[in-house]
Motif scaffolding. Structure first.
Motif, PDB file in Angstrom:
ATOM      1  N   UNK A   2      -9.552 -14.398  20.117  1.00  0.00           N
ATOM      2  CA  UNK A   2      -9.075 -13.404  18.949  1.00  0.00           C
ATOM      3  C   UNK A   2     -10.556 -12.801  18.676  1.00  0.00           C
ATOM      4  N   UNK A   3     -11.451 -13.874  18.208  1.00  0.00           N
ATOM      5  CA  UNK A   3     -12.696 -13.508  17.685  1.00  0.00           C
ATOM      6  C   UNK A   3     -13.339 -12.605  18.681  1.00  0.00           C
ATOM      7  N   UNK A   4     -13.464 -13.022  20.075  1.00  0.00           N
ATOM      8  CA  UNK A   4     -14.158 -12.305  21.108  1.00  0.00           C
ATOM      9  C   UNK A   4     -13.586 -10.872  21.343  1.00  0.00           C
ATOM     10  N   UNK A   5     -12.337 -10.857  21.267  1.00  0.00           N
ATOM     11  CA  UNK A   5     -11.736  -9.380  21.472  1.00  0.00           C
ATOM     12  C   UNK A   5     -11.849  -8.426  20.280  1.00  0.00           C
ATOM     13  N   UNK A   6     -12.077  -8.978  18.814  1.00  0.00           N
ATOM     14  CA  UNK A   6     -12.060  -8.118  17.657  1.00  0.00           C
ATOM     15  C   UNK A   6     -13.184  -8.095  17.022  1.00  0.00           C
TER      16      UNK A   6
END
Length: 172
Positions: A87-91
């Motif tokens: 999630x962190x890498x995507x957002x």
């Protein structure tokens, strides 16, 4: 001149939208939330409108938003941390890096500087946090007024990001 203004507006809008990437955060030594490790980097007190915020006060601050209490437990939930990293890498990575300031502040060590509730409220409720929370206001100033975009992250994904930050901070 009008063309220059339009172009500048489009570039600024693009930068604002880009700051909403996906990603996760973590820090170094494993510690219980709210407990300082012997190797923890000492945070300098932040000034906001003439008032200082101590490291202890920063850890006691839960922020403003839906999260009133988080039970993180002592161990790291690896499955949750892995999901949180995705999630962190995507957002988040369009604006945040773990070990250096980018558009937004560095996130390495965030679990040693902020309470779990504050971290989750900042992710889920950045607009109100920036308006009302003294730490968020100071971070906004330090980030050259780059406002954190609300990514409408669910509570479950926000908790997973927090777990990723805890794992990162434990291992780095």
């Amino acid at each position: 001149m009008k063309t220059l203004i339009k172009f500048t507006s489009i570039v600024l809008l693009g930068m604002l939208i880009a700051c909403g990437g996906n990603g996760e955060k973590k820090e170094k030594d494993q510690i219980k939330v709210g407990q300082k490790s012997s190797t923890e980097k000492k945070s300098e007190p932040k000034k906001q409108s003439g008032t200082e915020i101590s490291a202890e006060d920063a850890l006691a601050n839960i922020g403003i938003g839906p999260i009133k209490s988080v039970d993180v437990g002592e161990g790291i939930n690896k499955e949750m941390a892995t999901r949180g990293e995705k999630v962190y890498n995507n957002l988040c990575t369009a604006c945040h890096k773990m070990e250096k300031k980018f558009v937004g502040p560095s996130l390495g060590g965030v679990t040693e500087r902020r309470s779990p509730e504050w971290i989750m409220n900042m992710i889920m409720n950045p607009e109100e946090m920036i308006k009302k929370d003294p730490i968020a206001k100071q971070l906004l100033v330090e980030s050259n007024m780059a406002v954190m975009a609300n990514q409408n992250v669910s509570e479950e994904d926000t908790r997973a990001i927090l777990e990723y930050f805890r794992e990162y901070d434990k291992t780095h």
